[in-house]
Design an enzyme around this catalytic site. Sequence first.
Site, PDB file in Angstrom:
ATOM      1  N   TRP A 180      58.516  39.831  44.704  1.00 47.33           N
ATOM      2  CA  TRP A 180      59.605  40.612  45.325  1.00 47.33           C
ATOM      3  C   TRP A 180      60.946  39.887  45.290  1.00 47.33           C
ATOM      4  O   TRP A 180      61.960  40.447  45.679  1.00 47.33           O
ATOM      5  CB  TRP A 180      59.241  40.965  46.766  1.00 47.33           C
ATOM      6  CG  TRP A 180      58.249  42.088  46.866  1.00 47.33           C
ATOM      7  CD1 TRP A 180      57.735  42.827  45.849  1.00 47.33           C
ATOM      8  CD2 TRP A 180      57.669  42.600  48.079  1.00 47.33           C
ATOM      9  NE1 TRP A 180      56.874  43.776  46.346  1.00 47.33           N
ATOM     10  CE2 TRP A 180      56.813  43.662  47.703  1.00 47.33           C
ATOM     11  CE3 TRP A 180      57.787  42.272  49.432  1.00 47.33           C
ATOM     12  CZ2 TRP A 180      56.081  44.388  48.652  1.00 47.33           C
ATOM     13  CZ3 TRP A 180      57.066  43.002  50.369  1.00 47.33           C
ATOM     14  CH2 TRP A 180      56.225  44.050  49.967  1.00 47.33           C
ATOM     15  N   LYS A 181      60.952  38.625  44.928  1.00 49.74           N
ATOM     16  CA  LYS A 181      62.193  37.835  44.900  1.00 49.74           C
ATOM     17  C   LYS A 181      62.910  37.957  46.263  1.00 49.74           C
ATOM     18  O   LYS A 181      62.240  38.060  47.279  1.00 49.74           O
ATOM     19  CB  LYS A 181      63.057  38.272  43.724  1.00 49.74           C
ATOM     20  CG  LYS A 181      62.248  38.361  42.424  1.00 49.74           C
ATOM     21  CD  LYS A 181      63.059  38.547  41.201  1.00 49.74           C
ATOM     22  CE  LYS A 181      62.134  38.642  40.001  1.00 49.74           C
ATOM     23  NZ  LYS A 181      62.824  38.556  38.740  1.00 49.74           N
ATOM     24  N   GLU A 185      63.657  31.730  37.590  1.00 52.04           N
ATOM     25  CA  GLU A 185      64.855  31.625  38.443  1.00 52.04           C
ATOM     26  C   GLU A 185      64.886  30.288  39.184  1.00 52.04           C
ATOM     27  O   GLU A 185      65.955  29.742  39.451  1.00 52.04           O
ATOM     28  CB  GLU A 185      64.909  32.817  39.414  1.00 52.04           C
ATOM     29  CG  GLU A 185      65.316  34.087  38.688  1.00 52.04           C
ATOM     30  CD  GLU A 185      64.577  35.341  39.126  1.00 52.04           C
ATOM     31  OE1 GLU A 185      64.159  35.423  40.288  1.00 52.04           O
ATOM     32  OE2 GLU A 185      64.425  36.246  38.275  1.00 52.04           O
ATOM     33  N   GLU A 226      56.165  34.368  31.195  1.00 50.26           N
ATOM     34  CA  GLU A 226      57.309  35.259  31.378  1.00 50.26           C
ATOM     35  C   GLU A 226      58.454  34.807  30.470  1.00 50.26           C
ATOM     36  O   GLU A 226      59.152  33.828  30.792  1.00 50.26           O
ATOM     37  CB  GLU A 226      57.794  35.216  32.825  1.00 50.26           C
ATOM     38  CG  GLU A 226      56.762  35.665  33.824  1.00 50.26           C
ATOM     39  CD  GLU A 226      57.394  36.059  35.156  1.00 50.26           C
ATOM     40  OE1 GLU A 226      57.284  37.216  35.532  1.00 50.26           O
ATOM     41  OE2 GLU A 226      58.028  35.200  35.784  1.00 50.26           O
ATOM     42  N   GLY A 230      58.203  42.196  38.778  1.00 52.02           N
ATOM     43  CA  GLY A 230      59.348  42.089  39.676  1.00 52.02           C
ATOM     44  C   GLY A 230      59.809  43.473  40.093  1.00 52.02           C
ATOM     45  O   GLY A 230      59.215  44.119  40.960  1.00 52.02           O
TER      46      GLY A 230
HETATM   47  P1  PGA Z   1      60.824  41.895  36.258  1.00 53.24           P
HETATM   48  O1  PGA Z   1      60.621  40.439  36.917  1.00 53.24           O
HETATM   49  O2  PGA Z   1      59.489  42.586  36.273  1.00 53.24           O
HETATM   50  O3  PGA Z   1      61.834  42.574  37.135  1.00 53.24           O
HETATM   51  O4  PGA Z   1      61.306  41.674  34.862  1.00 53.24           O
HETATM   52  C1  PGA Z   1      59.472  39.676  36.654  1.00 53.24           C
HETATM   53  C2  PGA Z   1      59.559  38.328  37.343  1.00 53.24           C
HETATM   54  O5  PGA Z   1      60.658  37.760  37.445  1.00 53.24           O
HETATM   55  O6  PGA Z   1      58.545  37.768  37.797  1.00 53.24           O
END
Ligand code: PGA
Length: 248
Positions: free
Chosen positions: A11-12, A98, A166, A232
Amino acid sequence: MSKKMIIAANWKMNKTCSEAESYFQQLKTQISPSTPHQALFFPSAVSLALCSQELAGTSIGFGAQNCHFEDSGAFTGEISAPMLQELKVTHTLVGHSERRHVFLETDDMIAKKVLALVKHGITPVLCVGEKEDEFIFGKTLERIRYQLNCGLKNIAPGSPLVIAYEPVWAIGTGRIPSSQDILMVHRDIRSHMIELWGDFGRSVPILYGGSVSAKNAKNIAALENVNGFLIGGASLKLESYLEIFNGL
Ligand code: PGA
Protein backbone atom coordinates in the site's frame (compact mmCIF):
# COMPACT_ATOMS: atom_id res chain seq x y z
CA MET A 1 -4.67 -22.41 -12.39
CA SER A 2 -3.86 -24.85 -9.65
CA LYS A 3 -0.55 -23.52 -8.36
CA LYS A 4 -0.65 -21.79 -5.01
CA MET A 5 0.09 -18.09 -5.37
CA ILE A 6 1.02 -15.34 -2.91
CA ILE A 7 -0.98 -12.23 -3.73
CA ALA A 8 0.80 -9.46 -1.84
CA ALA A 9 -0.39 -5.85 -1.63
CA ASN A 10 2.04 -3.00 -1.06
CA TRP A 11 0.00 0.00 0.00
CA LYS A 12 3.02 2.32 0.26
CA MET A 13 2.08 5.64 1.98
CA ASN A 14 -1.66 5.22 1.38
CA LYS A 15 -4.67 4.62 3.66
CA THR A 16 -5.26 5.82 7.19
CA CYS A 17 -6.00 3.34 9.98
CA SER A 18 -9.74 3.73 9.59
CA GLU A 19 -9.51 3.23 5.83
CA ALA A 20 -7.42 0.11 6.42
CA GLU A 21 -9.94 -1.13 8.98
CA SER A 22 -12.91 -0.92 6.63
CA TYR A 23 -10.89 -2.57 3.81
CA PHE A 24 -9.94 -5.52 6.04
CA GLN A 25 -13.43 -5.92 7.48
CA GLN A 26 -14.79 -6.33 3.96
CA LEU A 27 -11.85 -8.42 2.74
CA LYS A 28 -12.34 -10.99 5.51
CA THR A 29 -15.88 -11.69 4.42
CA GLN A 30 -14.93 -11.95 0.76
CA ILE A 31 -11.92 -14.24 0.76
CA SER A 32 -12.89 -17.88 0.78
CA PRO A 33 -11.22 -19.78 3.66
CA SER A 34 -10.62 -22.64 1.22
CA THR A 35 -8.69 -20.58 -1.36
CA PRO A 36 -5.32 -22.14 -2.28
CA HIS A 37 -3.82 -18.66 -2.54
CA GLN A 38 -2.17 -16.64 0.23
CA ALA A 39 -3.32 -13.03 0.70
CA LEU A 40 -0.62 -10.79 2.15
CA PHE A 41 -0.82 -7.08 3.00
CA PHE A 42 1.80 -4.43 3.61
CA PRO A 43 -0.09 -1.41 4.97
CA SER A 44 1.45 1.65 6.60
CA ALA A 45 3.22 0.86 9.90
CA VAL A 46 0.57 2.76 11.84
CA SER A 47 -2.03 0.16 10.75
CA LEU A 48 -0.05 -2.90 11.84
CA ALA A 49 -1.48 -3.06 15.38
CA LEU A 50 -4.93 -2.95 13.84
CA CYS A 51 -4.01 -5.78 11.46
CA SER A 52 -2.86 -7.95 14.33
CA GLN A 53 -6.37 -7.67 15.83
CA GLU A 54 -8.44 -7.57 12.63
CA LEU A 55 -6.61 -10.41 10.86
CA ALA A 56 -6.01 -12.71 13.86
CA GLY A 57 -7.43 -16.16 13.19
CA THR A 58 -7.65 -15.58 9.41
CA SER A 59 -5.32 -16.91 6.72
CA ILE A 60 -4.45 -13.36 5.66
CA GLY A 61 -0.81 -12.47 6.31
CA PHE A 62 0.48 -8.97 6.91
CA GLY A 63 3.63 -7.06 7.61
CA ALA A 64 5.64 -3.87 7.41
CA GLN A 65 7.06 -2.14 4.34
CA ASN A 66 10.44 -1.67 6.00
CA CYS A 67 12.26 -2.11 9.30
CA HIS A 68 15.56 -1.17 10.93
CA PHE A 69 18.28 -3.77 11.38
CA GLU A 70 19.07 -2.97 15.04
CA ASP A 71 16.79 -4.30 17.76
CA SER A 72 16.50 -0.94 19.54
CA GLY A 73 18.38 2.32 20.04
CA ALA A 74 18.72 5.94 18.97
CA PHE A 75 17.20 5.63 15.48
CA THR A 76 14.45 8.25 15.40
CA GLY A 77 11.53 7.32 13.19
CA GLU A 78 12.54 3.70 12.73
CA ILE A 79 10.79 0.42 13.62
CA SER A 80 12.62 -2.74 14.70
CA ALA A 81 12.07 -6.43 14.02
CA PRO A 82 11.23 -7.23 17.70
CA MET A 83 8.49 -4.56 17.54
CA LEU A 84 7.10 -6.24 14.44
CA GLN A 85 7.44 -9.69 15.98
CA GLU A 86 5.29 -8.61 18.93
CA LEU A 87 2.56 -7.56 16.48
CA LYS A 88 2.75 -11.04 14.94
CA VAL A 89 3.59 -9.82 11.47
CA THR A 90 4.25 -12.73 9.15
CA HIS A 91 6.36 -11.02 6.47
CA THR A 92 8.14 -7.69 5.88
CA LEU A 93 9.32 -6.01 2.69
CA VAL A 94 13.04 -5.36 2.39
CA GLY A 95 14.84 -3.35 -0.28
CA HIS A 96 11.78 -2.13 -2.18
CA SER A 97 12.96 0.04 -5.06
CA GLU A 98 11.59 3.16 -3.38
CA ARG A 99 13.67 2.34 -0.29
CA ARG A 100 16.73 1.76 -2.45
CA HIS A 101 16.37 4.75 -4.76
CA VAL A 102 14.43 7.39 -2.79
CA PHE A 103 15.79 6.60 0.69
CA LEU A 104 19.20 5.44 -0.54
CA GLU A 105 19.29 2.09 1.24
CA THR A 106 22.41 0.15 0.40
CA ASP A 107 22.74 -3.57 -0.28
CA ASP A 108 24.62 -3.84 2.99
CA MET A 109 21.76 -2.31 5.00
CA ILE A 110 19.33 -4.57 3.16
CA ALA A 111 21.38 -7.66 4.09
CA LYS A 112 21.33 -6.61 7.75
CA LYS A 113 17.56 -6.10 7.65
CA VAL A 114 17.04 -9.54 6.10
CA LEU A 115 19.06 -11.06 8.95
CA ALA A 116 17.20 -9.08 11.64
CA LEU A 117 13.85 -10.30 10.34
CA VAL A 118 14.91 -13.93 10.06
CA LYS A 119 16.30 -13.78 13.62
CA HIS A 120 12.84 -12.70 14.80
CA GLY A 121 10.89 -15.32 12.90
CA ILE A 122 9.59 -12.93 10.22
CA THR A 123 9.80 -13.86 6.53
CA PRO A 124 11.64 -11.17 4.54
CA VAL A 125 10.23 -10.33 1.11
CA LEU A 126 13.47 -9.29 -0.59
CA CYS A 127 12.74 -6.95 -3.50
CA VAL A 128 15.14 -6.90 -6.44
CA GLY A 129 14.97 -5.35 -9.88
CA GLU A 130 16.86 -3.48 -12.54
CA LYS A 131 16.60 0.19 -13.49
CA GLU A 132 15.58 1.15 -17.00
CA ASP A 133 19.10 1.79 -18.27
CA GLU A 134 20.24 -1.58 -16.94
CA PHE A 135 17.31 -3.21 -18.77
CA ILE A 136 18.18 -1.41 -22.02
CA PHE A 137 21.85 -2.35 -21.80
CA GLY A 138 21.12 -6.03 -21.08
CA LYS A 139 22.34 -5.88 -17.48
CA THR A 140 19.15 -7.18 -15.85
CA LEU A 141 20.30 -10.65 -14.80
CA GLU A 142 23.68 -9.42 -13.62
CA ARG A 143 22.02 -6.71 -11.48
CA ILE A 144 19.55 -9.11 -9.91
CA ARG A 145 22.16 -11.77 -9.16
CA TYR A 146 24.24 -9.08 -7.47
CA GLN A 147 21.28 -7.89 -5.37
CA LEU A 148 20.49 -11.48 -4.35
CA ASN A 149 24.10 -12.27 -3.44
CA CYS A 150 24.32 -9.15 -1.28
CA GLY A 151 20.85 -9.35 0.24
CA LEU A 152 21.17 -12.99 1.28
CA LYS A 153 24.78 -13.02 2.43
CA ASN A 154 23.92 -13.07 6.16
CA ILE A 155 21.31 -15.84 6.20
CA ALA A 156 21.60 -19.61 5.87
CA PRO A 157 20.11 -21.65 3.02
CA GLY A 158 16.58 -22.69 3.92
CA SER A 159 15.83 -19.55 5.96
CA PRO A 160 12.31 -18.20 5.47
CA LEU A 161 12.34 -16.05 2.34
CA VAL A 162 10.21 -14.66 -0.47
CA ILE A 163 11.78 -12.87 -3.44
CA ALA A 164 9.92 -10.14 -5.33
CA TYR A 165 11.21 -9.27 -8.79
CA GLU A 166 10.15 -5.73 -9.62
CA PRO A 167 11.71 -3.97 -12.62
CA VAL A 168 12.09 -0.38 -11.37
CA TRP A 169 10.85 0.99 -14.69
CA ALA A 170 7.63 -1.03 -14.43
CA ILE A 171 6.62 0.22 -10.97
CA GLY A 172 3.64 2.56 -11.15
CA THR A 173 4.15 3.22 -14.86
CA GLY A 174 1.63 0.90 -16.52
CA ARG A 175 4.52 -0.67 -18.46
CA ILE A 176 5.40 -4.32 -17.95
CA PRO A 177 8.15 -6.49 -19.43
CA SER A 178 7.18 -9.01 -22.12
CA SER A 179 6.15 -12.48 -20.93
CA GLN A 180 9.42 -13.76 -22.38
CA ASP A 181 11.42 -11.31 -20.30
CA ILE A 182 9.51 -12.12 -17.09
CA LEU A 183 9.97 -15.83 -17.78
CA MET A 184 13.70 -15.40 -18.40
CA VAL A 185 14.27 -13.36 -15.22
CA HIS A 186 12.23 -15.66 -12.99
CA ARG A 187 14.02 -18.69 -14.44
CA ASP A 188 17.37 -17.07 -13.77
CA ILE A 189 16.40 -16.18 -10.20
CA ARG A 190 15.37 -19.80 -9.66
CA SER A 191 18.65 -21.18 -11.00
CA HIS A 192 20.63 -18.65 -9.02
CA MET A 193 18.78 -19.59 -5.83
CA ILE A 194 19.56 -23.27 -6.52
CA GLU A 195 23.23 -22.36 -7.02
CA LEU A 196 23.21 -20.45 -3.71
CA TRP A 197 20.94 -22.65 -1.62
CA GLY A 198 20.90 -26.07 -3.30
CA ASP A 199 17.53 -27.82 -3.03
CA PHE A 200 16.25 -25.13 -0.65
CA GLY A 201 16.38 -22.74 -3.61
CA ARG A 202 13.69 -24.71 -5.43
CA SER A 203 10.91 -23.79 -3.03
CA VAL A 204 11.57 -20.06 -2.46
CA PRO A 205 8.50 -18.22 -3.82
CA ILE A 206 9.34 -15.66 -6.51
CA LEU A 207 6.78 -12.88 -6.95
CA TYR A 208 6.48 -10.51 -9.90
CA GLY A 209 5.72 -6.84 -9.20
CA GLY A 210 5.37 -3.72 -11.34
CA SER A 211 2.07 -2.52 -12.87
CA VAL A 212 0.22 -5.77 -12.13
CA SER A 213 -3.50 -5.39 -12.87
CA ALA A 214 -6.57 -7.55 -13.37
CA LYS A 215 -5.88 -7.30 -17.11
CA ASN A 216 -2.38 -8.82 -17.09
CA ALA A 217 -2.31 -10.94 -13.90
CA LYS A 218 -3.64 -14.17 -15.34
CA ASN A 219 -1.11 -14.33 -18.17
CA ILE A 220 1.82 -13.54 -15.90
CA ALA A 221 0.60 -16.03 -13.28
CA ALA A 222 0.74 -18.81 -15.86
CA LEU A 223 4.49 -18.37 -16.37
CA GLU A 224 6.88 -20.91 -14.87
CA ASN A 225 8.51 -19.79 -11.62
CA VAL A 226 6.00 -16.99 -11.06
CA ASN A 227 4.65 -17.81 -7.60
CA GLY A 228 2.62 -14.69 -6.97
CA PHE A 229 2.52 -10.92 -7.19
CA LEU A 230 3.50 -7.80 -5.32
CA ILE A 231 0.81 -5.28 -6.26
CA GLY A 232 0.89 -1.55 -5.56
CA GLY A 233 -1.73 0.69 -7.19
CA ALA A 234 -4.14 -2.10 -8.14
CA SER A 235 -4.34 -3.33 -4.53
CA LEU A 236 -5.68 -0.08 -3.11
CA LYS A 237 -9.27 -0.69 -4.19
CA LEU A 238 -10.64 -3.86 -2.64
CA GLU A 239 -12.61 -4.73 -5.80
CA SER A 240 -9.52 -4.59 -7.94
CA TYR A 241 -7.43 -6.65 -5.47
CA LEU A 242 -10.18 -9.27 -5.32
CA GLU A 243 -10.54 -9.31 -9.08
CA ILE A 244 -6.88 -10.31 -9.33
CA PHE A 245 -7.04 -12.73 -6.39
CA ASN A 246 -10.21 -14.49 -7.51
CA GLY A 247 -9.19 -14.50 -11.16
CA LEU A 248 -6.25 -16.85 -10.59
P1 PGA B 1 2.63 -0.94 -8.81
O1 PGA B 1 3.66 -1.03 -7.57
O2 PGA B 1 1.83 -2.21 -8.81
O3 PGA B 1 1.79 0.27 -8.52
O4 PGA B 1 3.45 -0.81 -10.05
C1 PGA B 1 4.31 -2.23 -7.25
C2 PGA B 1 5.27 -2.02 -6.09
O5 PGA B 1 5.88 -0.95 -5.99
O6 PGA B 1 5.46 -2.92 -5.25
